[in-house]
Design an enzyme around this catalytic site. Structure first.
Site, PDB file in Angstrom:
ATOM      1  N   ASP A  89       0.943  -1.077  -0.147  1.00 57.65           N
ATOM      2  CA  ASP A  89      -0.101  -0.075  -0.143  1.00 57.65           C
ATOM      3  C   ASP A  89       0.823   1.257   0.044  1.00 57.65           C
ATOM      4  O   ASP A  89       1.629   1.643   0.998  1.00 57.65           O
ATOM      5  CB  ASP A  89      -0.798  -0.190   1.419  1.00 57.65           C
ATOM      6  N   HIS A  90       0.826   1.794  -1.139  1.00 56.31           N
ATOM      7  CA  HIS A  90       1.816   3.073  -1.179  1.00 56.31           C
ATOM      8  C   HIS A  90       1.538   4.193  -0.436  1.00 56.31           C
ATOM      9  O   HIS A  90       2.209   5.230  -0.290  1.00 56.31           O
ATOM     10  CB  HIS A  90       2.037   3.495  -2.670  1.00 56.31           C
ATOM     11  N   ARG A  91       0.264   4.414   0.509  1.00 53.39           N
ATOM     12  CA  ARG A  91       0.044   5.543   1.163  1.00 53.39           C
ATOM     13  C   ARG A  91       0.919   5.428   2.322  1.00 53.39           C
ATOM     14  O   ARG A  91       1.087   6.369   2.894  1.00 53.39           O
ATOM     15  CB  ARG A  91      -1.521   5.113   1.560  1.00 53.39           C
TER      16      ARG A  91
END
Lengths: 559, 479
Positions: free
Chosen positions: B451-453
């Site tokens: 999850d690149h967040r």
């Protein structure tokens, strides 16, 4: 919980279901008067059109009475020289629990000027520390049980992920319910014009009651309805935290990992249902040789298979808990067990908490019974079959009655109420003897257990003595459409009857909504309806009531 | 009934008289059907030992459950007496014997289920024959007690000892290896003489045939709780090398082509999750890891029940411990949580779907208990008995398709977690080494979706580097 199901052992002759000490334990908060209440049966009456007519009627009557009625009373009361010549009330009831409440409402309906004396809170044990809050907990446990039963849900095609609960939320629900019922109860009496006198009630002499420290009131008749307190055997130290009674347990301040329940009667059984649904493991300690000793043996056996064996419960039977020490200093609760017969030490249990549900003792201390020469029997006030109090010479005490747990005839909230109504009937000129065999009892486990009348062994004993024949019919919930639709086919209804005349001797039900189903049978017993007539009655389809329909139809009456 | 008649003995004068009413006169009472065992060997008339069969109490009944034995072994029975209470699909009924004699041997214990017509006990005519009957029951009883309908007919034949043997042998398994687990003694148990176990633990121990005295309790004050019993029961079973995906290839051939099949509840859940995953911005980073050392280690400790899945989970957990951000999760889009424990979820294909049993605190458990736990989880998953906390508490997911020869693939990030790692097959690969030579090494490719967040490229890269170091030098895995 307590009030809904309690049978005394004090007076076996008068009790239909013998041999089981009814289990419960509600510590009495050092207040004098306490009763139990389990229904608001009459409440509606008070608010409806009848209320105005009743009070109008009463005031008319009271006005008239001051002139002529008292005069005649004087001669009635010739036996008691100290009796007052005029009265503040027609009827004083000591104790505003369910028994007192039932009696008060019926008395008002019959036009009596009525006062009720309460030293604690209105509602008594049942409303505040008994059947009412426990039903709230059981409602939660029933739902938890359903949500956790994946197998069952799956069979219905439902999918629920991880059901969990908030302990405080559950506790609040129980408390809110008790508060609500209590205020309903108080309002219903106020609206009808029952005077609620606050204070400890003491019988000073015939027709005279002291309320609190120095208020003395007089009444033509007095009903004692002071109820009972929990019985905690000696050697057991109750600290309210780890060694508790149902009083504490109903507050649900904690859900221990492992709790021992001393006593496997109704109360113990209901609490085991609550605790196991909330994740506790339970150990029963039962003095008798089998669990659930008060139930019909067959029902008990089935109940054990459904309510005990598959759950996280184990048990020790035939043992007494002689010493129970609360947890402290990092040590667990210890319970010393001895063999009930040989009295030899058997085992010591170490658990996180212990719930004492060993029975109830009548609350009759400080009632001033010595002033009227009444001696209690193990605390119970002796009464005849019309609830009239008997003194130590075996004579009737005039104008004094005792109903509910205090007389020990049948320690059930609704029995107390029924006894109160029966007394009021007598006071208002209609002789009435309550048939205790028609009073149903229920245990609100999942599924429920209910019963009315005799158990099979009791019926057979009676048949032997009186020389009649007994037959038994049974039907299973497995054959009932509605039960199967609910996927709750586990259950049994059992009818014990006389094949020669179709009289119902007893009905026992274990299964879904058993507590609601029993009334068809209890009403039939109360009204003397015979099986041959019940067979012709119609039941809506598909309903659980068809279990009883089938039960009656399967009985073979040679009539 | 049909198979009953094919057995080597014939029910003689059998009679079924079900009647739910115990109190009624015996003329209408249910009777056990009893057949005389025909003497098969030898000319002499053998002892009169009769078999008591599971009666058919209703027309729809195919099997019955023994609710309770009214009589116990060795007790004398008179014709018409209740012997056993049987639960059918409709109700419970007392079942009576049709013959006088002695209840010699009970073959199906209380709570056991037996098919209609199968033997549930033996009835001896005289006391002297009880022993003979018992020895017969010992032969056939062990299989009958397993309460499978199939045993109904076999129980009639003389059962050779070896059938009973494996069952007998399996019983003590629990006791022996468990003994070494008993390191702790309940402080209040009289120096270990008394066993303190919770009610459910006791029940489980009885069911799983685990000796409580040999278990160390992990509950309050050293009390034995259910979990301990389950662990002990799982421990001695040699763990098969169960790797992540256990396909059900048989199912594939049974599919009816051209049909529209509604989602099962599990497929529905997967579908919802997959759609939900579209709202998470993910990216992928791959890495090639040499597994020679890991393979060697696996070969060495495989016999102790260690599985490759457990090794991979353990290695991943150790790497995650050094990179907490990869073990974090973002649920609301505004904040993220550094998860307090490292729970490795491992994807398992089960009949009709996919489930992710969770190895909790994988960084803290040793490799042996992790392997046992894994075995237990897989068994439970197959039996569809996983509790929610056993499949929805994962903080990092592993998906391994290496056993199919898949060398690399790409996984979808399960919503609610930070990262998932797709593990391919480890296979011999020609690699160039730094000194300019070409050698063969076992290598596997892993591919992490995150999850690149909350997890950035550098985070994953550093994590993968740590992981590869651990796998290439796996001594820490066994500590």
């Amino acid at each position: 919980m307590q009030a809904s199901l309690s049978l005394s052992v004090s007076n076996p002759a008068a009790i239909p279901r013998s041999g089981h000490g009814f289990e419960s334990s509600l510590p009495f908060p050092s207040k004098p008067v306490n009763l139990r209440f389990c229904g608001l049966r009459r409440e509606a009456l008070g608010f409806s059109s009848t209320s105005s007519s009743i009070s109008a009627y009463r005031s008319n009557r009271n006005a008239a009475r001051s002139k002529k009625v008292w005069a005649s009373l004087g001669s009635d009361n010739g036996s008691s020289s100290s009796a007052p010549k005029s009265f503040d009330y027609d009827l004083i009831i000591i104790g505003a629990g369910v028994g007192g409440h039932g009696a008060a409402l019926h008395a008002v309906e019959k036009g009596l000027k009525t006062a009720i004396v309460e030293g604690d809170v209105v509602g008594g044990t049942c409303v505040n520390r008994g059947c009412v809050p426990s039903k709230a907990l059981l409602a939660v446990s029933g739902r938890m049980r359903e949500l956790q039963n994946e197998h069952h849900l799956k069979a219905l095609g439902l999918q629920v992920s991880a059901a969990s609960y908030d302990r405080q939320g559950v506790a609040d629900h129980a408390n809110n319910l008790a508060t609500k019922i209590r205020s309903n109860l108080t309002n219903s009496m106020k609206a009808l014009g029952v005077d609620i006198l606050t204070g400890f009630g003491t019988v000073l002499g015939p027709q005279k009651v002291k309320v609190g420290k120095d208020t003395v009131v007089t009444a033509k008749d007095i009903i004692i309805a002071t109820g009972s307190v929990p019985f905690v055997p000696k050697g057991i130290e109750v600290d309210g935290k780890t060694v508790i009674t149902s009083d504490h347990a109903l507050k649900l301040e904690s859900v221990p990992d492992w709790i021992a329940i001393v006593g496997s009667g109704y109360i113990g059984l209901e609490f085991s249902d609550v605790y196991t649904a909330l994740g506790s493991e339970v150990t029963f300690v039962e003095a008798l040789d089998q669990l659930m000793p008060g139930f019909d043996p067959e029902i008990g056996k089935l109940a054990q298979r459904v309510l005990i064996n598959p759950r996280k419960i184990d048990y020790h039977t035939g043992v007494f808990a002689t010493k129970i020490t609360p947890a402290k200093d990092g040590k667990p609760v210890t319970i010393e067990l001895i063999d009930a017969k040989t009295k030899e030490p058997k085992e010591t249990l170490e658990v996180d908490a212990a719930l004492i549900a060993t029975g109830r003792a009548p609350f009759t201390n400080g009632l001033g019974l010595e002033n009227i020469n009444v001696a209690t029997q193990r605390g119970f006030i002796p009464v005849d079959d019309r609830m009239r109090v008997i003194d130590s010479n075996g004579d009737r005490v005039p104008h004094l009655f005792c109903i509910g747990d205090a007389n020990g005839k049948m320690m059930l909230a609704h029995a107390a109420s029924a006894q109160g109504i029966s007394v009021v009937e007598q006071l208002t000129g209609r002789d009435h003897v309550l048939n205790h065999l028609s009073i149903p009892a229920a245990c609100f486990t999942h599924p429920e257990i209910s019963m009315v009348g005799l158990t099979e062994p009791q019926a057979r004993e009676k048949a032997e003595l009186e020389g009649f024949e007994v037959a038994v019919a049974k039907t299973s919930f497995k054959a009932n459409t509605k039960a199967l639709a609910e996927n709750e086919g586990e259950g049994l209804a059992k009818l014990i009857y006389r094949p020669d005349n179709g009289e119902i001797l007893g009905v026992h039900i274990f299964g879904l909504h058993a507590a609601d189903l029993i009334h068809e049978a209890s009403n039939a017993i109360a009204l003397g309806t015979r099986i041959q007539d019940l067979k012709l009655a119609v039941h809506a389809h598909p309903t659980l009531s068809e279990v009883l329909d089938e039960l009656f139809k399967s009985a073979k009456v040679s009539f | 009934m049909a198979h009953l008649l094919q057995t080597s003995f014939l029910p003689s004068s059998q009679c079924l008289r079900p009647n739910p009413d115990r109190s009624s006169s015996s003329t209408s009472s249910p009777m056990v059907q009893i057949s005389r065992r025909r003497s098969k060997t030898g000319g002499a008339v053998q002892a009169k030992i009769r078999e008591i069969f599971m009666p058919a109490l209703s027309s729809t009944m195919t099997e019955g459950k023994i609710v309770s034995w009214v009589k116990s072994e060795g007790e004398k029975l008179a014709k018409g007496e209740s012997v056993v209470v049987v639960e059918s699909d409709k109700a419970d009924m007392d079942v009576e014997t049709f013959y006088d004699g002695y209840l010699a041997a009970i073959m199906v214990e209380e709570g056991g289920v037996a098919a209609v017509g199968s033997a549930i006990a033996l009835l001896a005519e005289t006391e002297d024959e009880i022993e003979a009957a018992r020895s017969k029951a010992a032969g056939s009883g062990s299989s009958a007690a397993s309460s499978s309908p199939a045993t109904a007919s076999t129980s009639a034949d003389p059962i050779p000892a070896e059938i009973a043997a494996p069952i007998a042998a399996s019983a003590p398994i629990a006791a022996a290896p468990v003994a070494k687990l008993a390191s702790a003694v309940h402080p209040a148990s009289d120096g270990g003489k008394r066993v303190v176990a919770s009610p459910y633990a006791k029940k489980l121990a009885k069911e799983l045939k685990v000796e409580l005295a040999a278990i160390a309790g992990s509950g309050p004050l050293g009390r034995i709780v259910a979990k301990d019993v389950e662990t002990a029961a799982a421990a001695p079973v040699p763990v098969a090398a169960v790797t992540a995906a256990a396909p059900a290839p048989a199912a594939a051939s049974n599919v009816e082509l051209g049909t529209v099949v509604p989602f099962t509840t599990m497929q529905g859940a997967v579908s919802r999750n997959m759609l939900e995953s579209l709202s998470v911005p993910t990216f992928r980073v791959g890495y090639t890891i040499t597994t020679d050392a890991l393979d060697a280690l696996y070969k060495k400790i495989k016999s102790k029940g260690v599985t490759m899945t457990a090794l991979l989970a353990k290695a991943t957990a150790l790497a995650l411990a050094k990179h907490p951000v990869v073990n974090s999760s973002c649920r609301d889009g505004n904040s993220f949580t550094y998860n307090s424990s490292i729970n490795i979820a491992v994807a398992v294909a089960i009949d009709g779907g996919l489930i992710t049993p969770v190895l909790q605190d994988a960084d803290k458990s040793d490799i042996y208990s992790l392997s046992r736990k894994w075995k237990e989880l897989v068994d439970k998953a197959r039996a569809k008995q996983l509790q929610p906390h056993e499949y929805n508490t994962g903080t990092f997911t592993l998906s391994n398709l290496g056993m199919f020869g898949v060398d690399r693939f790409d996984a979808i990030l399960p919503p609610g977690t930070g990262a998932i790692m797709a593990v391919g097959a480890s296979q011999p690969t020609a690699v160039g080494t730094k000194d300019g030579r070409i050698g063969i090494k076992n290598q596997m490719q892993v591919n992490v979706t995150a999850d690149h967040r909350v997890i950035y490229g550098a985070d994953l890269a550093a994590f993968l580097q740590t992981l590869s170091k651990i796998i290439e030098d796996p001594k820490d895995l066994t500590f």
